[in-house]
Enzyme design. Structure first.
Site, PDB file in Angstrom:
ATOM      1  N   HIS A  84      25.800  26.511  31.125  1.00 29.48           N
ATOM      2  CA  HIS A  84      25.931  27.926  30.769  1.00 29.48           C
ATOM      3  C   HIS A  84      24.604  28.448  30.252  1.00 29.48           C
ATOM      4  O   HIS A  84      23.894  27.758  29.545  1.00 29.48           O
ATOM      5  CB  HIS A  84      27.002  28.118  29.696  1.00 29.48           C
ATOM      6  CG  HIS A  84      27.626  29.485  29.703  1.00 29.48           C
ATOM      7  ND1 HIS A  84      28.735  29.803  30.459  1.00 29.48           N
ATOM      8  CD2 HIS A  84      27.276  30.629  29.061  1.00 29.48           C
ATOM      9  CE1 HIS A  84      29.052  31.074  30.269  1.00 29.48           C
ATOM     10  NE2 HIS A  84      28.183  31.605  29.429  1.00 29.48           N
ATOM     11  N   ASP A 163      37.927  36.049  24.433  1.00 32.29           N
ATOM     12  CA  ASP A 163      36.523  36.306  24.780  1.00 32.29           C
ATOM     13  C   ASP A 163      36.398  37.496  25.709  1.00 32.29           C
ATOM     14  O   ASP A 163      35.463  38.285  25.587  1.00 32.29           O
ATOM     15  CB  ASP A 163      35.873  35.069  25.401  1.00 32.29           C
ATOM     16  CG  ASP A 163      34.424  35.350  25.771  1.00 32.29           C
ATOM     17  OD1 ASP A 163      33.641  35.668  24.857  1.00 32.29           O
ATOM     18  OD2 ASP A 163      34.071  35.299  26.962  1.00 32.29           O
ATOM     19  N   ARG A 170      31.937  44.098  22.719  1.00 33.93           N
ATOM     20  CA  ARG A 170      30.542  43.890  22.310  1.00 33.93           C
ATOM     21  C   ARG A 170      29.588  44.622  23.230  1.00 33.93           C
ATOM     22  O   ARG A 170      28.579  45.168  22.801  1.00 33.93           O
ATOM     23  CB  ARG A 170      30.211  42.391  22.305  1.00 33.93           C
ATOM     24  CG  ARG A 170      30.836  41.650  21.150  1.00 33.93           C
ATOM     25  CD  ARG A 170      30.757  40.137  21.363  1.00 33.93           C
ATOM     26  NE  ARG A 170      29.393  39.697  21.512  1.00 33.93           N
ATOM     27  CZ  ARG A 170      29.007  38.670  22.300  1.00 33.93           C
ATOM     28  NH1 ARG A 170      29.897  37.988  22.994  1.00 33.93           N
ATOM     29  NH2 ARG A 170      27.738  38.348  22.373  1.00 33.93           N
TER      30      ARG A 170
HETATM   31  N1  URA Z   1      27.029  34.652  27.705  1.00 31.97           N
HETATM   32  C1  URA Z   1      28.294  34.599  27.230  1.00 31.97           C
HETATM   33  O1  URA Z   1      29.172  34.011  27.863  1.00 31.97           O
HETATM   34  N2  URA Z   1      28.570  35.184  26.069  1.00 31.97           N
HETATM   35  C2  URA Z   1      27.637  35.818  25.344  1.00 31.97           C
HETATM   36  O2  URA Z   1      27.955  36.310  24.295  1.00 31.97           O
HETATM   37  C3  URA Z   1      26.319  35.876  25.840  1.00 31.97           C
HETATM   38  C4  URA Z   1      26.042  35.279  27.027  1.00 31.97           C
END
Ligand code: URA
Ligand code: CA
Length: 447
Positions: A84, A163, A170
């Site tokens: 990631h 998320d 966000r």
């Molecule tokens: N990638 C993600 O998955 N989340 C973040 O907050 C920033 C980059």
């Protein structure tokens, strides 16, 4: 609970620590809808300014990872690796990386996301490939991974549900670049995605969410601790994002660049990040004993065409038409394509990665609001890196746009993002640190 959620926001606003129960109250309420988005938005801003302790970040990550399905990959053979990135510009790493690593024997069931702010997302990029299906069922996903060693799918709506909601809020409330929010977002998803090994690419610099190197190292340490505390082997690399990593910014354009990596001709800086992460994946997968052996194996997978062939197989297995590999013109094409020339002579002193990412986003390559449809064809391709010599009139970029007006506006944004000075400047160090539980923080000195 007798207290209202507004009191909890006050508590965080004053810098207090939330308990494990309070963090669950927030995330459960966010998911069920009992806490409205405006209260979560205010809490996010309080977290942005006040931060979170290591314990709070770890609780938040746990709540995110258990807010939806937790994927069981035990049906897959071998050591499962996930990768990631913390988000960057011209960050075309995942697609070639999984093809190279899988062609060397690694097992990479990859769940990826869409763009966030000025940074691109792997799933958006893959959708520019005709027919490519990013929404595989769990059994189809497992089948592709078992046959070809890798598959890439969109994080389903059922994984890390919290998320999805936090990310969307966000993105539109100025709260992306917060260490505990980035750490819990990334690790919440990774803990739910079922891999045994997590390799993280943490960006630092003007185009990253962490603009200081020290913040990126801190973010990397936090994520390694969370991963290891939850039983996952977790290794992070901190890499440069002060200038765009590759040359291409824009979805179809980045797919073309991914193919160039696999054909052995891509910008050195992009290749260095890909091979560094690939080395780690091959070592953690116990395919090789050391970095030298990993590097030799990965480079020969590229040179022999094995990695490219593996990419074509994965594309076909996911419903895509691999013809674009040799005929990039079948990918979405922008109506207008125009060169941008250097206004002066000298040396490239800086290329503001965030401004470049925003220039592409303004063309339609990224989203301004969550509902925006993106234009897969548009974007830009740079021909320069920091430290290069340029002369007036020398081509430094190409813009791919819908209209002439967009081309003019984008050219201005690109020129505004690039500084040309009289004296040569040192190039940015690409990989600056490695963070792991075994070795702590290892920094690499400039060579
Ligand atoms: N990638 C993600 O998955 N989340 C973040 O907050 C920033 C980059
Ligand atoms: Ca819960």
């Amino acid at each position: 609970m007798n207290r209202s959620f507004a009191e909890l926001i006050e508590q965080k606003k004053r810098g207090g620590e939330l308990s494990e129960q309070e963090v669950s109250w927030w995330i459960d309420g966010l998911v069920s809808g009992s806490i409205p988005d405006y209260q979560t938005s205010a809490m996010l801003m309080a977290v942005y300014f006040r931060g979170m302790s290591a314990r709070e970040t770890s609780w938040l990550t746990h709540c995110i990872s258990t807010s939806g399905d937790v994927i069981d990959l035990s049906a897959l053979k071998g050591i499962k690796c996930d990768k990631h990135s913390s988000g960057g510009v011209a960050d075309t790493v995942s697609i070639p990386l999984i093809a190279i690593a899988a062609s060397c024997g690694a097992v990479m069931p990859k769940m990826s996301g869409r763009g966030l702010g000025h940074s691109g997302g792997t799933i958006d990029k893959l959708e520019s490939i005709p027919g490519f299906n990013v929404n595989l069922t769990p059994s189809a996903f497992a089948e592709v991974v078992n046959r070809f060693g890798a598959a890439i799918m969109a994080q389903t709506g059922d994984v890390a549900v919290a998320d999805k909601k936090l990310y969307a809020l966000r993105d539109v409330t100025g709260t992306i670049d917060s260490l505990p929010l980035v750490a819990s977002s990334i690790m919440g998803k990774k803990l739910a995605s079922g891999a045994d090994v997590i390799v993280l690419d943490v960006k630092w610099g003007s185009g990253a969410f962490m603009t200081l190197k020290s913040e990126a190292i801190e973010l990397a340490k936090t994520m390694v601790d969370i991963g290891e505390d939850n039983g996952k082997t977790t290794v992070a690399y901190v890499t440069d994002m002060n200038e765009p990593l590759g040359n291409a910014v824009g979805n179809a354009l980045e797919i073309v660049e991914a193919v160039q990596v696999l054909k052995g001709h891509a910008p050195a800086k992009l290749v260095e990040v890909i091979l560094t992460l690939c080395d780690e994946i091959l070592m953690q997968s116990e395919i090789v004993k050391n970095r030298e052996a990993a590097r030799t194996m990965a480079m020969s997978a590229i040179a022999s065409g094995k990695a490219l062939q593996r990419f074509a197989e994965i594309v076909r297995a996911q419903g895509g038409d691999p013809t674009f590999i040799d005929q990039p013109e079948i990918l979405p094409q922008a109506a207008v394509r125009r060169p941008v020339n250097s206004p002066g002579s000298g040396f490239v002193t800086s290329i503001d990665a965030k401004a470049i990412g925003l220039a592409a986003m303004h063309l339609g390559a990224g989203r301004r609001t969550k509902q925006d449809a993106i234009d897969l064809a548009v974007g830009l391709v740079l021909d320069i890196k920091t430290g290069d010599a340029v002369s007036a009139g020398h081509q430094i970029a190409t813009v791919h746009t819908r209209t002439e007006d967009d081309a003019v506006a984008c050219e201005q944004e690109i020129l505004g993002a690039i500084v040309v000075g009289e004296a040569p400047v040192p190039r940015w160090q690409t990989v600056v640190a490695k963070i792991s539980r075994a070795d702590g923080v290892v920094t690499y000195e400039p060579s």
